[in-house]
Design an enzyme around this catalytic site. Structure first.
Site, mmCIF file in Angstrom:
data_model
loop_
_atom_site.group_PDB
_atom_site.id
_atom_site.type_symbol
_atom_site.label_atom_id
_atom_site.label_comp_id
_atom_site.label_asym_id
_atom_site.label_seq_id
_atom_site.Cartn_x
_atom_site.Cartn_y
_atom_site.Cartn_z
ATOM 1 N N HIS A 178 0.857 -1.185 0.000
ATOM 2 C CA HIS A 178 0.000 0.000 0.000
ATOM 3 C C HIS A 178 0.894 1.237 0.000
ATOM 4 O O HIS A 178 2.051 1.186 0.451
ATOM 5 C CB HIS A 178 -0.893 0.009 1.235
ATOM 6 C CG HIS A 178 -1.954 -1.041 1.222
ATOM 7 N ND1 HIS A 178 -2.982 -1.053 2.134
ATOM 8 C CD2 HIS A 178 -2.151 -2.121 0.423
ATOM 9 C CE1 HIS A 178 -3.770 -2.085 1.895
ATOM 10 N NE2 HIS A 178 -3.276 -2.756 0.871
ATOM 11 N N GLU A 238 1.024 3.802 1.868
ATOM 12 C CA GLU A 238 1.543 4.172 3.183
ATOM 13 C C GLU A 238 2.757 3.327 3.564
ATOM 14 O O GLU A 238 3.779 3.846 4.029
ATOM 15 C CB GLU A 238 0.458 3.993 4.261
ATOM 16 C CG GLU A 238 -0.798 4.797 4.021
ATOM 17 C CD GLU A 238 -1.896 4.037 3.271
ATOM 18 O OE1 GLU A 238 -3.079 4.280 3.572
ATOM 19 O OE2 GLU A 238 -1.570 3.215 2.393
ATOM 20 N N CYS A 254 -6.084 1.689 6.022
ATOM 21 C CA CYS A 254 -6.649 0.437 6.527
ATOM 22 C C CYS A 254 -5.960 0.070 7.847
ATOM 23 O O CYS A 254 -4.998 0.722 8.273
ATOM 24 C CB CYS A 254 -6.469 -0.678 5.499
ATOM 25 S SG CYS A 254 -4.748 -1.212 5.289
ATOM 26 N N CYS A 287 -2.163 -0.554 7.580
ATOM 27 C CA CYS A 287 -1.379 0.665 7.430
ATOM 28 C C CYS A 287 -1.349 1.487 8.713
ATOM 29 O O CYS A 287 -0.302 2.030 9.077
ATOM 30 C CB CYS A 287 -1.907 1.487 6.261
ATOM 31 S SG CYS A 287 -1.592 0.697 4.663
#
Length: 146
Positions: free
Chosen positions: A47, A49, A77, A80
């Site tokens: 992701h 992040e 999420c 993260c």
């Protein structure tokens, strides 16, 4: 947030979910910027992040990113948020909420889990309309009937 939005647009061009992130140091300099690449890298943890955290950690030679602020186009999420907490990121600024998987305001506030010893501050809604529209258009285009 505009740099994160540019990253999200890059993700969309690569047929990745259009999420972008930028990690800013305490002095205001950009430590890292990235966009979702989990499909491209065959990595469920890729992701935006997490990729920012990895890049900044390598750049600084430290797994702690104290004093940094993450700007991201979509509410993070749970995975993260956990990574941001472990990295000791000071603040999280996000644009659009994520009713499906958001773990700061939409479904829970993961920062309130009692066993955590770090709780970053949050600011939501910065460029929410632009980022939300990009996400909606991307997923609508992918779901068009044949």
């Amino acid at each position: 947030m505009s740099l994160a939005f540019d990253e999200a647009c890059a993700a969309a061009r690569e047929n990745e979910a259009p999420v972008g992130a930028v990690l800013i140091a305490a002095d205001g300099s950009v430590l890292a910027q990235a966009h979702n690449r989990n499909i491209t890298l065959h990595d469920p943890t890729a992701h935006a992040e997490v990729l920012c955290l990895r890049e900044a950690g390598q750049k600084l030679g430290n797994h702690r990113l104290s004093g940094s602020i993450l700007a991201v186009t979509l509410e993070p999420c749970l995975m993260c948020v956990g990574a941001l907490i472990h990295a000791r990121v000071e603040g999280i600024v996000f644009a659009a909420t994520d009713p499906k998987a958001g773990a700061l305001v939409s479904n829970l506030d993961a920062r309130t889990l009692p066993f955590l010893n770090h709780r970053p501050w949050i600011l939501q809604g910065v460029m929410a309309e632009d980022c939300g529209t990009l996400l909606k258009r991307f997923f609508l285009a992918r779901r068009k009937p044949l």
